[in-house]
Design a protein around this motif. Structure first.
Motif, mmCIF file in Angstrom:
data_model
loop_
_atom_site.group_PDB
_atom_site.id
_atom_site.type_symbol
_atom_site.label_atom_id
_atom_site.label_comp_id
_atom_site.label_asym_id
_atom_site.label_seq_id
_atom_site.Cartn_x
_atom_site.Cartn_y
_atom_site.Cartn_z
ATOM 1 N N LEU A 191 5.381 -0.945 -8.685
ATOM 2 C CA LEU A 191 3.939 -1.182 -8.649
ATOM 3 C C LEU A 191 3.195 -0.512 -9.798
ATOM 4 C CD1 LEU A 191 3.417 -0.668 -4.809
ATOM 5 C CD2 LEU A 191 3.570 -2.847 -6.039
ATOM 6 N N ARG B 165 0.858 -1.181 0.000
ATOM 7 C CA ARG B 165 0.000 0.000 0.000
ATOM 8 C C ARG B 165 0.895 1.232 0.000
ATOM 9 N NH1 ARG B 165 -4.379 -0.037 4.530
ATOM 10 N NH2 ARG B 165 -2.525 0.082 5.867
ATOM 11 N N ASN C 55 1.379 0.195 -13.120
ATOM 12 C CA ASN C 55 0.667 -0.614 -14.103
ATOM 13 C C ASN C 55 0.146 0.269 -15.232
ATOM 14 O OD1 ASN C 55 -1.392 0.352 -12.122
ATOM 15 N ND2 ASN C 55 -2.778 -0.691 -13.528
ATOM 16 N N HIS D 193 -2.528 -2.321 -3.588
ATOM 17 C CA HIS D 193 -2.164 -2.977 -4.851
ATOM 18 C C HIS D 193 -2.422 -4.480 -4.732
ATOM 19 C CE1 HIS D 193 -0.213 0.563 -6.729
ATOM 20 N NE2 HIS D 193 -0.011 0.903 -5.475
ATOM 21 N N ARG E 160 -3.410 4.017 -1.575
ATOM 22 C CA ARG E 160 -3.727 3.082 -2.647
ATOM 23 C C ARG E 160 -3.166 1.694 -2.361
ATOM 24 N NH1 ARG E 160 -1.919 3.223 -9.084
ATOM 25 N NH2 ARG E 160 -3.173 1.419 -9.684
#
Length: 206
Positions: free
Chosen positions: A186, A127, A188, A133, A131
């Motif tokens: 992380l 995190r 994307n 993940h 946010r």
């Protein structure tokens, strides 16, 4: 794909086959530095666990020496993919990764798996800020009955709903990585602009 070595009690679940509406094309076959994302993520996470690719549609795959399984339910999102991946094989610990993460980090994956072994929880999820993940995270096979119950008896198939139903531990720092490096690991790709950004980062590192 050759050269993928695995710990016998761990697996790597690579999720692909989403609709990719925002990207406009299947993200698993986008190229980064001449390498398709499917192969890139598997290569970068080589050694994390016994690999399995999960998709929700019939796809013509390149020649990879990795098992491919399909979702058992259509239109259930990544939760159905995690169910299919956890159901394949007998490994207890699974690292889940989406196919659109060009900088997927084996170091982060191993760190999260080590936390799982120490905490003995159902899931370990990074995190950053506020946010979470959940598609670059570790899950224990014992959550399978819960996942199946959600998929068959409920209408909320979101990953956040799953995390509320299991014992999840959140990690906000990874040993040896700066916040910037963790953010990149992380990252994307959802839009064409994200694909261009990933290429720009690679170019800047040369």
């Amino acid at each position: 794909m050759k050269g993928i070595h695995a710990l016998p009690s761990r697996k790597l679940i690579l999720l692909m086959g989403g609709r990719s509406r925002r990207m406009g094309t299947d993200k698993a076959f986008l190229e980064i530095n001449g390498e398709r994302m499917l192969e890139r993520v598997l290569r970068r996470l080589d050694g994390v666990g016994a690999p399995v690719v999960v998709c929700n549609q019939h796809v013509v795959f390149p020649s990879i020496n990795v098992p491919v399984v399909r979702d058992h339910w259509d239109h259930r999102g990544p939760l159905a993919g995690i169910h299919a991946g956890l159901s394949h094989g007998e490994e207890e610990i699974a690292f889940v990764v989406a196919c659109d993460m060009p900088f997927a980090s084996a170091a982060v994956a191993h760190f999260l798996m080590d936390v799982m072994m120490k905490k003995k929880v159902d899931a370990v999820v990074p995190r950053v800020g506020q946010r979470e993940h959940p598609l670059f995270a570790v899950y224990h096979r014992r959550i399978l009955p819960i996942v199946e119950s959600i998929l068959t008896k409920e209408k909320d198939y979101s990953m956040h709903h799953l995390l509320r139903c299991i014992q999840a531990h959140y990690v906000e720092q990874v040993r040896g990585l700066t916040p910037v490096e963790l953010n990149q690991a992380l990252f994307n790709m959802n839009h064409p602009g994200d694909h261009l950004l990933a290429k720009a980062w690679l170019y800047s590192e040369k």
